[in-house]
Design an enzyme around this catalytic site. Structure first.
Site, PDB file in Angstrom:
ATOM      1  NE  ARG A   1      -1.131   2.479   2.929  1.00  0.00           N
ATOM      2  CZ  ARG A   1      -0.583   3.607   3.420  1.00  0.00           C
ATOM      3  NH1 ARG A   1      -0.544   4.685   2.677  1.00  0.00           N
ATOM      4  NH2 ARG A   1      -0.072   3.617   4.623  1.00  0.00           N
ATOM      5  CG  ASP A   2       3.167   4.394   2.997  1.00  0.00           C
ATOM      6  OD1 ASP A   2       3.495   4.652   4.158  1.00  0.00           O
ATOM      7  OD2 ASP A   2       3.115   5.248   2.092  1.00  0.00           O
TER       8      ASP A   2
ATOM      9  CG  HIS B   1       7.715   7.742   5.299  1.00  0.00           C
ATOM     10  ND1 HIS B   1       7.475   7.254   4.028  1.00  0.00           N
ATOM     11  CD2 HIS B   1       6.558   7.567   5.976  1.00  0.00           C
ATOM     12  CE1 HIS B   1       6.231   6.827   3.933  1.00  0.00           C
ATOM     13  NE2 HIS B   1       5.649   6.990   5.101  1.00  0.00           N
TER      14      HIS B   1
ATOM     15  CB  CYS C   1       2.425  10.281   1.689  1.00  0.00           C
ATOM     16  SG  CYS C   1       0.799  11.025   1.574  1.00  0.00           S
TER      17      CYS C   1
END
Ligand SMILES: CC(C)(COP(=O)([O-])OP(=O)([O-])OC[C@H]1O[C@@H](n2cnc3c(N)ncnc32)[C@H](O)[C@@H]1OP(=O)([O-])[O-])[C@@H](O)C(=O)NCCC(=O)NCCSC(=O)C[C@@](C)(O)CC(=O)[O-]
Length: 302
Positions: free
Chosen positions: A15-16, A209, A240
């Protein structure tokens, strides 16, 4: 402080890791990545998002990906659902956990989900209730808990405020996310400590991150205050779309290598994990963004 003896990693690579990819990534590749992660021993995988395909086109194949997974009973599959529309679409695919995602920064909340922090909580409340009524677990991601691309440094009090709001609507556990990777150990610990005023240690995870190369040391800093749940991305994938320049999460391979070296259990088979990272990196036409993976691959090549 004694460090945790065991750490639970949630791989958010599918996902990310992939949401920001400009090139189309076929659903079959995403499904294969999930299979490789679970074969490597991950038993929590964040698979996809049920968000507007106009905002995040890469996640438009969410239902197809969820349908393609050969589920393992001991694996928890989670998906992002920012509102009821997303939740209703997700419900059909039978996730084990849904994730609502807010921000400690007003500006990032507006950019990312098109509403204020307060409005986001109003939006999340019916999603949380519907999920709990359906027996689905609920997690809350808290973005920009150290720094915001628009507002700069974020005070721990604002993280505590968001955590309190999430707790008030029944969100069971939360992720303290350093979305743009600007965090350093004490700042990350302060964000976690603010969260711990509302959530128990077992219900708080770190989501770091690596934009400034601090994610691994921030992971250690979080371990030192007792956190033992972390999100990471295989091959260091990710970033993101609403945090310009934010690079991937800390590479799962690098976290596993560090933890294994410290004698901390993860249940993950590092070589299989590296192979999963090579698989997705090849599919994307680039090298794994994991120093451990590159070192091991170089050694294998000798
Ligand atoms: C949240 C919305 C949908 C609100 O967007 P909005 O514009 O406020 O929603 P709306 O209700 O006004 O609807 C606008 C359009 O979106 C559609 N829509 C509305 N909801 C959905 C949905 N759930 N699924 C699919 N479609 C949806 C809706 O049907 C409509 O379609 P149109 O009539 O224009 O064709 C939008 O802002 C959005 O999708 N944003 C994307 C957010 C996102 O995915 N960001 C990246 C994930 S968060 C992240 O990466 C951070 C994290 C979690 O990793 C932690 C960290 O590191 O910080």
């Amino acid at each position: 402080m004694n460090l945790p003896r065991r750490v639970k990693l949630i791989d958010v690579g599918p996902r990310d890791g992939l949401q920001n990819e400009k090139q189309p990534v076929p659903a079959a590749v995403k499904v294969e990545l999930v299979h490789r992660l679970q074969d490597a021993g991950l038993n929590e995988i964040e698979v996809t998002s049920f968000v507007s395909p106009k905002w995040v086109p890469q996640m438009a194949d969410n239902a197809e990906v969820m349908a393609g997974i050969h589920r393992q009973p001991d694996v928890r599959y989670s998906v992002l659902t920012p509102n009821l529309q997303g939740f209703e679409a997700a419900l059909k695919t039978k996730p084990d956990e849904i994730v609502v995602f807010g921000a400690a920064s007003e500006a990032f909340s507006q950019k990312n989900i098109n509403c204020s922090i307060e409005e986001s909580i109003e939006r999340f409340a019916p999603v949380v209730k519907a999920a709990r009524d359906a027996g689905i677990a609920v997690r809350g991601a808290m973005s920009c808990t150290v720094g915001c691309p628009y507002e700069g440094e974020i005070a721990p009090e604002r993280v505590g405020y968001l955590a309190g709001l999430m707790k008030s609507i029944g969100i069971q556990r939360v992720d303290v996310a350093d979305t743009i990777g600007v965090g350093t150990p004490r700042k990350v610990q302060a964000a976690i400590e603010a969260t711990l005023r509302h959530y128990a240690l077992n219900d708080v995870s770190g989501h770091f991150h690596d934009t400034y190369g601090q994610a691994l040391v921030n992971t250690l800093a979080a371990l030192q205050v007792g956190v033992w749940n972390f999100q990471s991305s295989v091959a260091g994938l990710g970033g993101c779309p609403y945090a310009k320049g934010a690079t991937g999460n800390v590479a799962t391979e690098d976290v596993v290598y560090m933890l294994q070296g410290m004698g901390i259990e993860t249940g993950i088979h590092l070589d299989k994990l590296i192979d999963a990272g090579v698989f997705i990196s090849n599919a994307l036409g680039r090298q794994p963004n994991s120093l451990v993976s590159r070192a091991v691959l170089n050694k294998r090549a000798v």
